[in-house]
Write a protein that holds these residues in place. Structure first.
Motif, mmCIF file in Angstrom:
data_model
loop_
_atom_site.group_PDB
_atom_site.id
_atom_site.type_symbol
_atom_site.label_atom_id
_atom_site.label_comp_id
_atom_site.label_asym_id
_atom_site.label_seq_id
_atom_site.Cartn_x
_atom_site.Cartn_y
_atom_site.Cartn_z
ATOM 1 N N VAL A 83 37.114 41.577 47.402
ATOM 2 C CA VAL A 83 36.209 42.144 46.402
ATOM 3 C C VAL A 83 36.976 43.069 45.463
ATOM 4 N N ALA A 84 37.834 43.920 46.016
ATOM 5 C CA ALA A 84 38.598 44.857 45.186
ATOM 6 C C ALA A 84 39.503 44.098 44.213
ATOM 7 N N ALA A 85 40.135 43.027 44.667
ATOM 8 C CA ALA A 85 41.014 42.243 43.799
ATOM 9 C C ALA A 85 40.223 41.603 42.661
ATOM 10 N N ARG A 86 39.045 41.068 42.977
ATOM 11 C CA ARG A 86 38.204 40.469 41.931
ATOM 12 C C ARG A 86 37.748 41.535 40.939
ATOM 13 N N ALA A 87 37.391 42.694 41.456
ATOM 14 C CA ALA A 87 36.983 43.796 40.584
ATOM 15 C C ALA A 87 38.154 44.240 39.711
ATOM 16 N N GLY A 88 39.344 44.244 40.275
ATOM 17 C CA GLY A 88 40.533 44.619 39.506
ATOM 18 C C GLY A 88 40.742 43.719 38.310
ATOM 19 N N ILE A 89 40.580 42.422 38.507
ATOM 20 C CA ILE A 89 40.733 41.462 37.410
ATOM 21 C C ILE A 89 39.685 41.740 36.332
ATOM 22 N N LYS A 90 38.442 41.933 36.755
ATOM 23 C CA LYS A 90 37.368 42.207 35.795
ATOM 24 C C LYS A 90 37.602 43.526 35.063
ATOM 25 N N ASN A 91 38.038 44.550 35.796
ATOM 26 C CA ASN A 91 38.288 45.853 35.173
ATOM 27 C C ASN A 91 39.403 45.762 34.131
ATOM 28 N N LEU A 92 40.450 45.016 34.441
ATOM 29 C CA LEU A 92 41.551 44.847 33.486
ATOM 30 C C LEU A 92 41.068 44.117 32.237
ATOM 31 N N GLU A 93 40.253 43.068 32.441
ATOM 32 C CA GLU A 93 39.736 42.307 31.305
ATOM 33 C C GLU A 93 38.837 43.155 30.417
ATOM 34 N N ARG A 94 38.025 44.023 31.028
ATOM 35 C CA ARG A 94 37.057 44.835 30.286
ATOM 36 C C ARG A 94 37.678 46.070 29.628
ATOM 37 N N THR A 95 38.868 46.427 30.028
ATOM 38 C CA THR A 95 39.497 47.626 29.474
ATOM 39 C C THR A 95 39.774 47.434 27.990
ATOM 40 N N GLN A 96 39.426 48.455 27.220
ATOM 41 C CA GLN A 96 39.620 48.411 25.773
ATOM 42 C C GLN A 96 41.102 48.417 25.421
ATOM 43 N N VAL A 97 41.419 47.749 24.333
ATOM 44 C CA VAL A 97 42.782 47.760 23.812
ATOM 45 C C VAL A 97 43.180 49.202 23.523
ATOM 46 N N GLY A 98 44.390 49.551 23.920
ATOM 47 C CA GLY A 98 44.903 50.904 23.699
ATOM 48 C C GLY A 98 44.811 51.791 24.927
ATOM 49 N N LEU A 99 44.010 51.374 25.927
ATOM 50 C CA LEU A 99 43.916 52.144 27.163
ATOM 51 C C LEU A 99 44.899 51.591 28.184
ATOM 52 N N LEU A 100 45.118 52.331 29.264
ATOM 53 C CA LEU A 100 46.134 51.957 30.244
ATOM 54 C C LEU A 100 45.635 50.969 31.285
ATOM 55 N N VAL A 101 46.486 49.982 31.555
ATOM 56 C CA VAL A 101 46.253 48.999 32.615
ATOM 57 C C VAL A 101 47.567 48.774 33.348
ATOM 58 N N GLU A 102 47.457 48.321 34.565
ATOM 59 C CA GLU A 102 48.662 48.036 35.353
ATOM 60 C C GLU A 102 49.202 46.667 34.971
ATOM 61 N N ASN A 103 50.500 46.591 34.683
ATOM 62 C CA ASN A 103 51.117 45.306 34.378
ATOM 63 C C ASN A 103 51.616 44.647 35.671
ATOM 64 N N ALA A 104 52.202 43.478 35.546
ATOM 65 C CA ALA A 104 52.675 42.718 36.709
ATOM 66 C C ALA A 104 53.779 43.454 37.471
ATOM 67 N N GLN A 105 54.475 44.371 36.812
ATOM 68 C CA GLN A 105 55.538 45.148 37.469
ATOM 69 C C GLN A 105 55.008 46.416 38.121
ATOM 70 N N GLY A 106 53.700 46.634 38.052
ATOM 71 C CA GLY A 106 53.100 47.799 38.699
ATOM 72 C C GLY A 106 53.132 49.078 37.866
ATOM 73 N N GLN A 107 53.408 48.941 36.575
ATOM 74 C CA GLN A 107 53.454 50.096 35.673
ATOM 75 C C GLN A 107 52.164 50.185 34.874
ATOM 76 N N LEU A 108 51.733 51.413 34.588
ATOM 77 C CA LEU A 108 50.596 51.603 33.704
ATOM 78 C C LEU A 108 51.107 51.556 32.269
ATOM 79 N N VAL A 109 50.585 50.603 31.502
ATOM 80 C CA VAL A 109 50.996 50.408 30.114
ATOM 81 C C VAL A 109 49.745 50.254 29.255
ATOM 82 N N LYS A 110 49.885 50.482 27.950
ATOM 83 C CA LYS A 110 48.759 50.280 27.034
ATOM 84 C C LYS A 110 48.442 48.791 26.947
ATOM 85 N N LYS A 111 47.151 48.522 26.991
ATOM 86 C CA LYS A 111 46.709 47.129 26.878
ATOM 87 C C LYS A 111 46.824 46.702 25.430
#
Length: 111
Positions: A83-111
Motif C-alpha cells: 500500500v505504501a509503495a502504491r501511495a508513493g507512486i501516486k504521491n509522486l505523480e500528484r506533486t506539483q512541478v517545482g516541489l521536491l520528490v525522491e529520484n531513482a537515486q534516493g535524492q530529493l530533487v525538484k520535480k
C-alpha cells in the motif's frame, strides 16, 4: 474598572498568543513550498532541510500515513509495504512541478 483592565489585558494576551502560534505552526504545504520536505517513493515524506519543527511535522504526517496505509492494507488483504509503495507512486505523480520528490537515486530533487 480594575476588573475591566484585567479582562482587556487577558484578551490581548490571548490574541497575541494565538497569533504567534499561527505564525510558527507550519503546514505540510508550507514545508513543501519552502523546499523543506519532499515526497518519497516509499509513500512517506522525507526531510530536505532539517529543523526541529520540520522533523516533528514529518514524523507526525508519516505516522498518520502509516496508520491509513495499514487500514487500507487490512481491508484489501495487502501488506503495508504494498500500500505504501502504491501511495508513493501516486504521491509522486500528484506533486506539483517545482516541489521536491525522491529520484531513482534516493535524492530529493525538484520535480
Amino acid at each position: 474598572m480594575n476588573l475591566l483592565r484585567v479582562i482587556k489585558t487577558s484578551a490581548m494576551t490571548m490574541i497575541a498568543l494565538a497569533f504567534s502560534a499561527s505564525v510558527f505552526a507550519m503546514s505540510l504545504q508550507d514545508a513543501k513550498d519552502q523546499g523543506l520536505v519532499g515526497e518519497l517513493r516509499n509513500g512517506y515524506l522525507g526531510v530536505a532541510v532539517s529543523s526541529q519543527e520540520v522533523e516533528s511535522l514529518v514524523k507526525d504526517i508519516n505516522q498518520k500515513r502509516k496508520i491509513a496505509y495499514a487500514d487500507i492494507a487490512e481491508r484489501n488483504n495487502l501488506t503495508l509495504d504494498q500500500v505504501a509503495a502504491r501511495a508513493g507512486i501516486k504521491n509522486l505523480e500528484r506533486t506539483q512541478v517545482g516541489l521536491l520528490v525522491e529520484n531513482a537515486q534516493g535524492q530529493l530533487v525538484k520535480k
